[in-house]
Design a protein around this motif. Structure first.
Motif, PDB file in Angstrom:
ATOM      1  N   THR A  52       1.022  -0.957   0.119  1.00  0.00           N
ATOM      2  CA  THR A  52      -0.296  -0.411   0.214  1.00  0.00           C
ATOM      3  C   THR A  52       0.516   1.104   0.123  1.00  0.00           C
ATOM      4  O   THR A  52       2.113   0.748   0.332  1.00  0.00           O
ATOM      5  N   THR A  57       0.000   4.601   2.262  1.00  0.00           N
ATOM      6  CA  THR A  57      -0.670   4.928   3.634  1.00  0.00           C
ATOM      7  C   THR A  57      -0.240   6.214   3.639  1.00  0.00           C
ATOM      8  O   THR A  57       0.841   7.415   4.031  1.00  0.00           O
ATOM      9  N   ILE A  58      -1.502   7.083   4.052  1.00  0.00           N
ATOM     10  CA  ILE A  58      -0.851   9.005   4.605  1.00  0.00           C
ATOM     11  C   ILE A  58      -1.181   8.297   5.740  1.00  0.00           C
ATOM     12  O   ILE A  58      -2.574   8.496   6.469  1.00  0.00           O
ATOM     13  N   THR A  71      -1.660  11.406   9.378  1.00  0.00           N
ATOM     14  CA  THR A  71      -2.068  12.748   9.836  1.00  0.00           C
ATOM     15  C   THR A  71      -0.601  12.486  10.896  1.00  0.00           C
ATOM     16  O   THR A  71      -0.888  11.587  11.572  1.00  0.00           O
ATOM     17  N   VAL A 128      -3.492   6.726  10.790  1.00  0.00           N
ATOM     18  CA  VAL A 128      -4.091   6.698   9.438  1.00  0.00           C
ATOM     19  C   VAL A 128      -5.941   7.273   8.707  1.00  0.00           C
ATOM     20  O   VAL A 128      -6.382   7.242   9.240  1.00  0.00           O
ATOM     21  N   ILE A 129      -5.306   8.273   7.311  1.00  0.00           N
ATOM     22  CA  ILE A 129      -6.266   9.255   6.988  1.00  0.00           C
ATOM     23  C   ILE A 129      -6.710   8.218   5.698  1.00  0.00           C
ATOM     24  O   ILE A 129      -8.057   8.915   4.512  1.00  0.00           O
ATOM     25  N   ALA A 130      -5.342   8.019   5.072  1.00  0.00           N
ATOM     26  CA  ALA A 130      -5.726   7.223   3.288  1.00  0.00           C
ATOM     27  C   ALA A 130      -4.852   6.075   3.326  1.00  0.00           C
ATOM     28  O   ALA A 130      -3.620   6.764   3.984  1.00  0.00           O
ATOM     29  N   THR A 131      -6.056   4.994   1.917  1.00  0.00           N
ATOM     30  CA  THR A 131      -4.603   4.142   2.091  1.00  0.00           C
ATOM     31  C   THR A 131      -4.837   3.758   0.279  1.00  0.00           C
ATOM     32  O   THR A 131      -6.419   3.575   0.367  1.00  0.00           O
ATOM     33  N   THR A 132      -4.067   3.265  -0.345  1.00  0.00           N
ATOM     34  CA  THR A 132      -4.255   3.064  -0.824  1.00  0.00           C
ATOM     35  C   THR A 132      -3.275   2.261  -2.222  1.00  0.00           C
ATOM     36  O   THR A 132      -2.246   1.766  -1.259  1.00  0.00           O
ATOM     37  N   ASN A 155      -4.668  11.445  -4.976  1.00  0.00           N
ATOM     38  CA  ASN A 155      -5.949  11.245  -4.856  1.00  0.00           C
ATOM     39  C   ASN A 155      -6.751  12.673  -4.474  1.00  0.00           C
ATOM     40  O   ASN A 155      -7.519  12.613  -3.406  1.00  0.00           O
ATOM     41  N   TYR A 202      -0.460  18.439  -2.254  1.00  0.00           N
ATOM     42  CA  TYR A 202       0.896  17.873  -0.928  1.00  0.00           C
ATOM     43  C   TYR A 202       1.780  18.857  -1.043  1.00  0.00           C
ATOM     44  O   TYR A 202       2.701  18.567  -2.226  1.00  0.00           O
TER      45      TYR A 202
END
Length: 121
Positions: free
Chosen positions: A45, A47-48, A50, A62-66, A86, A90
């Motif tokens: 993944t 993973t973002i 914060t 975790v705020i987002a996973t792709t 996405n 940034y």
């Protein structure tokens, strides 16, 4: 400045225990009141996470996973380096441009590999 081992350890705690970190870099969400995040690129993944408002050095959630099959860049370098991922813009420090390029190069290499002509052998 590279991401410290303490930050990497905290990031690892927020990820799937069976996954392996390949790349980590901090970024700022352009125009956000809570700007600082960490990108963790793993085998599976992107993973973002914060950091929250009080600390820019400790990932909180975790705020987002792709899935890993997405490119992060390209990074635009006219002025402050930035990229869109996405639908979110940034900003990153110059030293992390090469990290984004390396992570994206792995995707290109994987896509360039031919399929196994005899997968059942």
């Amino acid at each position: 400045m590279p991401v410290s081992s303490g930050v990497r350890k905290r990031i690892k705690e927020l990820l799937d225990p069976d996954d392996e970190i390949q790349y980590v870099f901090p970024a700022d969400i352009f125009g956000s009141a809570n700007p600082c995040v960490f990108f963790a690129v793993t085998r599976k993944t992107i993973t973002i996470m914060t950091t929250g408002r009080l600390s820019r050095k400790s990932p909180k959630r975790v705020i987002a996973t792709t899935l890993r099959n997405h490119r992060i860049g390209p990074v635009e370098t006219g002025g402050n380096p930035w990229f869109e991922f996405n639908g979110v813009v940034y900003e990153i420090d110059d030293e992390y441009i090469s990290v984004v390029h390396a992570a994206d190069a792995e995707i290109s290499r994987s896509a360039a590999k031919p399929e196994d002509p005899l997968p059942d052998l």
